[in-house]
Design a protein around this motif. Structure first.
Motif, PDB file in Angstrom:
ATOM      1  N   ALA A 536       0.901  -1.103   0.042  1.00  0.00           N
ATOM      2  CA  ALA A 536       0.100   0.113   0.013  1.00  0.00           C
ATOM      3  C   ALA A 536       0.925   1.253   0.127  1.00  0.00           C
ATOM      4  N   ALA A 537       2.131   1.349   0.687  1.00  0.00           N
ATOM      5  CA  ALA A 537       3.016   2.355   0.687  1.00  0.00           C
ATOM      6  C   ALA A 537       3.470   2.573  -0.549  1.00  0.00           C
ATOM      7  N   VAL A 538       3.917   1.691  -1.385  1.00  0.00           N
ATOM      8  CA  VAL A 538       4.427   1.542  -2.434  1.00  0.00           C
ATOM      9  C   VAL A 538       3.557   2.148  -3.385  1.00  0.00           C
ATOM     10  N   ALA A 539       2.580   1.868  -3.483  1.00  0.00           N
ATOM     11  CA  ALA A 539       1.415   2.486  -4.244  1.00  0.00           C
ATOM     12  C   ALA A 539       1.125   3.916  -4.234  1.00  0.00           C
ATOM     13  N   VAL A 579      17.431  -1.883  -6.273  1.00  0.00           N
ATOM     14  CA  VAL A 579      17.214  -0.338  -6.576  1.00  0.00           C
ATOM     15  C   VAL A 579      17.908  -0.339  -8.019  1.00  0.00           C
ATOM     16  N   PHE A 580      18.997  -0.945  -8.084  1.00  0.00           N
ATOM     17  CA  PHE A 580      19.594  -0.949  -9.486  1.00  0.00           C
ATOM     18  C   PHE A 580      18.717  -1.883 -10.627  1.00  0.00           C
ATOM     19  N   ALA A 592       9.257   3.158  -7.727  1.00  0.00           N
ATOM     20  CA  ALA A 592       9.130   2.582  -6.178  1.00  0.00           C
ATOM     21  C   ALA A 592       9.027   1.175  -6.110  1.00  0.00           C
ATOM     22  N   GLY A 593       9.506   0.528  -4.985  1.00  0.00           N
ATOM     23  CA  GLY A 593       9.495  -0.940  -4.697  1.00  0.00           C
ATOM     24  C   GLY A 593       9.845  -1.334  -3.514  1.00  0.00           C
ATOM     25  N   ARG A 594       9.600  -2.551  -3.122  1.00  0.00           N
ATOM     26  CA  ARG A 594      10.085  -3.124  -1.702  1.00  0.00           C
ATOM     27  C   ARG A 594      10.941  -4.324  -1.974  1.00  0.00           C
ATOM     28  N   VAL A 595      11.611  -4.577  -0.864  1.00  0.00           N
ATOM     29  CA  VAL A 595      12.529  -5.849  -0.818  1.00  0.00           C
ATOM     30  C   VAL A 595      12.322  -6.341   0.391  1.00  0.00           C
ATOM     31  N   VAL A 596      11.925  -7.634   0.472  1.00  0.00           N
ATOM     32  CA  VAL A 596      12.108  -8.508   1.828  1.00  0.00           C
ATOM     33  C   VAL A 596      13.329  -9.024   2.400  1.00  0.00           C
ATOM     34  N   GLN A 597      13.707  -8.538   3.601  1.00  0.00           N
ATOM     35  CA  GLN A 597      15.125  -8.711   3.930  1.00  0.00           C
ATOM     36  C   GLN A 597      14.979 -10.367   4.577  1.00  0.00           C
ATOM     37  N   ILE A 602      11.334  -4.953   5.660  1.00  0.00           N
ATOM     38  CA  ILE A 602      11.222  -4.671   4.325  1.00  0.00           C
ATOM     39  C   ILE A 602      11.788  -3.294   4.336  1.00  0.00           C
ATOM     40  N   VAL A 603      12.539  -3.193   3.067  1.00  0.00           N
ATOM     41  CA  VAL A 603      13.004  -1.913   2.615  1.00  0.00           C
ATOM     42  C   VAL A 603      12.143  -1.586   1.613  1.00  0.00           C
ATOM     43  N   LEU A 604      11.384  -0.286   1.863  1.00  0.00           N
ATOM     44  CA  LEU A 604      10.930   0.507   0.567  1.00  0.00           C
ATOM     45  C   LEU A 604      11.878   1.436   0.026  1.00  0.00           C
ATOM     46  N   TYR A 605      11.881   1.613  -1.258  1.00  0.00           N
ATOM     47  CA  TYR A 605      12.829   2.575  -1.885  1.00  0.00           C
ATOM     48  C   TYR A 605      11.943   3.192  -2.986  1.00  0.00           C
ATOM     49  N   ALA A 606      12.585   4.267  -3.511  1.00  0.00           N
ATOM     50  CA  ALA A 606      12.072   5.296  -4.366  1.00  0.00           C
ATOM     51  C   ALA A 606      13.139   5.816  -5.133  1.00  0.00           C
ATOM     52  N   VAL A 607      13.333   5.424  -6.281  1.00  0.00           N
ATOM     53  CA  VAL A 607      14.467   6.079  -7.243  1.00  0.00           C
ATOM     54  C   VAL A 607      14.046   7.343  -7.861  1.00  0.00           C
ATOM     55  N   SER A 608      14.534   8.431  -7.649  1.00  0.00           N
ATOM     56  CA  SER A 608      14.150   9.758  -8.292  1.00  0.00           C
ATOM     57  C   SER A 608      14.829   9.863  -9.530  1.00  0.00           C
ATOM     58  N   LYS A 609      16.110   9.633  -9.680  1.00  0.00           N
ATOM     59  CA  LYS A 609      17.045  10.205 -10.588  1.00  0.00           C
ATOM     60  C   LYS A 609      18.409   9.262 -10.658  1.00  0.00           C
TER      61      LYS A 609
END
Length: 659
Positions: A536-539, A579-580, A592-597, A602-609
């Motif tokens: 939901a946060a990724v959305a 991320v890459f 945006a996306g998420r990774v389960v450790q 869970i790590v949420l990420y948002a690549v902006s540039k």
């Protein structure tokens, strides 16, 4: 009706039909009847000849003109045994000899031998040949034949004699020649690969790429505390029955036999030692040896008459210089010799005996006068100017000098014989009483011990030994309850075992695993709940809401990581990889996306540039190393493609029954 059918099939129409059918059988079926039963190979590779590449794959043509290579059952067994020894050395105690005998392993080894046969046929078809000088260079560069960084002829001969089967230097060199001819084609293809500057720049840009990213950390989920119904428990158990199985278990009793159980044998008498000396006399004969230096003038492979004459004239000039009064042979060798392996040492080849360097070289060495540089002598390697610096006459080592060695060897033999005699007596007792260890234990004066229950890969002491485990879980001992054959655990160390109890692998009932099922359901609930929150946060972030705002609203720790580079373990290696792997964000958007450790967080990420790397940023050394790696990768792929193409052009027949 039958009479009418017979009349219809006995006329000229039937004869024509039979003749037509006979033609394809003649080309495609007869070989199955004539040749398959007499095949005496594990695999056979056939290829059209070089002068008729398009020769059709039909029986008469293939039998008449196609070339072939066979992999004999003996060759397969030797290669399979070598693979077994390598696996045993690599895996240590975890090596399972029984599992290694699986058909898949045998076919994998056979496939390697087929590849060699394919390459050998391809090399023959293309006229590839390896000269004597190249073979000699390879042999002299092999570390196992070197002492203090230099080729040692004595070590070479000794190691060849210790091989099974024994190899002569000529046989070993021919083996090396064959292997070089096989690998030359794929190695040349792989060596021709290269990475262009464009490829290098693109790779440098990818490796140097930076990404501006914001991340938030969702801690591992709290344990679920909700109610769990009996139906949920039953449904989970039914869907995960494989997770709740008890492994197979055995209990054993055993008798351990060590060398200490055998009395120390009496000292061997003089007559026994002298008899052993006579039997092994060949071991105690030192052959004649010569301390040799040489100056080599190579004759190039395939040289014409003019080049050969030039090499001979140069060798004669070198010989005249070496034979001049006061000449320093070692200094001349350092200047003139073409043998890179010995010129730095003044041409020194060390102590040589017959059979090390080949017949032509040996005959030359044993024909020259010691202390005087020889006239040029032609061998397979080129022209040699030889200097025999010293001669060590062959001699027979007298009995008195080797008496202690013989006594120790005889004592070892006597101990092993006494131990084997004891094992033999125990085996006799087992044959008389196959379902009991007590008689064998009484014969040896040893106790019957117990171990278990234990599972595969478990146990302690004797029960943990892989050989004991394989026997204990074997069908024969489990089903019959009989005593095993002696299981060798080491030198003069064996054990006899009998399975006293066996519990097969079984499904544990729900009543036994209820607590485990409840824990699994709670963990699954908590994980799914956290994933739902993360998704939901990724959305929200993908719709344009800043990650920091979402994280603050949930109380999650977050941070900005501008200029993140590939491979940085921040916040973790898995997160960096994700991320890459994220797509490039659209203008004004984030990816945006998420990774389960591994720990459930869970790590949420948002690549902006995304900032491409600068291809010119790396040093010349870095660029050269990367270009070499890219070329090597491309070369390996080219070599594999060549191998696949060659196999497609050839006919491969395998006989699994001979493996």
């Amino acid at each position: 009706m039958l009479q009418a059918l017979r009349e219809k099939t006995s006329g000229w129409i039937a004869i024509v039909i039979v003749a037509i059918l006979a033609i394809p059988f003649a080309f495609f079926g007869m070989e199955q009847y004539l040749f398959q039963s007499s095949a005496n190979y594990a695999a056979k590779v056939e290829a059209p000849p070089s002068w008729w590449r398009s020769a059709p794959d039909i029986w008469p043509v293939r039998k008449a003109v196609w070339q072939s290579r066979e992999v004999s059952p003996e060759e397969f067994r030797m290669e399979f045994e070598a693979a077994r020894q390598q696996a045993r050395a690599t895996q240590g105690e975890a090596f399972d000899a029984r599992a290694f005998e699986q058909v898949e392993n045998k076919l994998a080894v056979l496939d390697q031998l087929v590849d060699r046969a394919v390459l050998s046929l391809a090399a023959d078809g293309m006229g590839i040949a390896v000269g004597n000088s190249q073979v000699r260079e390879v042999v002299q560069s092999m570390p196992e034949f070197q002492v203090d960084g230099r080729f040692d002829p004595q070590r070479y001969q000794m190691l060849l004699q210790s091989r099974v089967p024994v190899q002569t230097p000529r046989e070993h060199q021919e083996d090396i020649r064959g292997r070089l001819e096989m690998v030359m084609l794929p190695s040349r293809v792989a060596g021709s690969a290269f990475a262009s500057q464009g490829e290098l720049d693109r790779m440098m840009g990818l490796l140097g790429q930076q990404r501006d990213v914001a991340v938030a950390m969702l801690p591992a989920p709290e344990p679920d505390t909700g109610a769990i119904s009996a139906a949920e428990i039953q449904a989970w158990y039914d869907g995960h029955r494989g997770d709740y199985r008890a492994p197979e278990e055995v209990s054993i009793e055993y008798v351990e036999i060590l060398g200490d159980a055998v009395p120390e044998p009496a000292a061997p008498d003089e007559a026994s030692l002298r008899a052993r000396y006579e039997q092994e006399k060949s071991r105690f004969v030192e052959p004649e040896q010569r301390l040799v230096s040489h100056i080599l003038v190579r004759v190039p492979e395939g040289a014409d008459d003019a080049a050969r004459d030039a090499a001979k004239q140069r060798a004669e000039a070198v010989a005249a210089r070496a034979r001049a009064e006061g000449a320093d042979f070692a200094a001349i060798a350092g200047e003139e010799s073409d043998d890179e392996g010995s010129k730095a040492g003044g041409g020194d080849l060390g102590w040589l005996e017959r059979g090390i360097m080949g017949d032509s070289f040996d005959n030359a060495v044993y024909s020259v006068e010691p202390g005087i540089p020889s006239e040029p002598v032609l061998t397979d390697f080129g022209w040699h100017v030889l200097l025999v610096r010293e001669v060590r006459e062959g001699k027979e080592v007298p009995f008195e000098e080797v008496r202690a060695e013989l006594a120790e060897a005889q004592a070892t033999t006597d101990r092993e014989r006494a131990f084997n005699d004891l094992i033999g007596r125990l085996v006799d007792q087992v044959y008389r009483n196959p379902s009991s260890l007590a008689p064998a234990a009484r014969e040896a004066g040893l106790p019957v011990q117990k171990a278990g229950p234990f599972v595969r890969g478990g146990g302690e002491g004797i029960a943990a030994d892989p050989a004991v485990q394989r026997a204990a879980f074997s069908d024969a001992l489990v089903q019959d309850g009989t005593v095993s054959d002696p299981i060798e655990l080491g030198g003069n160390h064996s054990v006899l075992i009998r399975v006293t109890a066996h519990q097969p692998e079984r499904e544990r009932p729900l009543a036994e695993v209820r607590d485990e099922v409840v824990s699994a359901i709670r963990a699954d609930r908590a994980s799914k709940a956290l994933l739902a929150v993360a998704d939901a946060a990724v959305a929200e972030i993908a719709d344009g809401k800043p990650l920091a705002e979402v994280a603050d609203g949930k109380g999650w720790a977050h941070m900005d990581l501008p200029g993140m580079r590939r491979g940085m373990p921040m916040p973790s290696a898995e997160a960096n990889e994700a991320v890459f792997a994220a797509p490039e964000p659209a203008e004004g958007k984030v990816s945006a996306g998420r990774v389960v450790q591994d720990d459930g967080s869970i790590v949420l990420y948002a690549v902006s540039k995304i900032t491409p790397g600068d291809a010119g940023e790396g040093s010349e050394q870095e660029r050269a190393m990367l270009q070499t790696q890219l070329a090597r990768m491309a070369g390996d792929e080219d070599a594999l493609a060549l191998m696949r193409a060659l196999r497609q052009r050839m006919r491969v027949t395998t006989v699994e029954a001979r493996l």
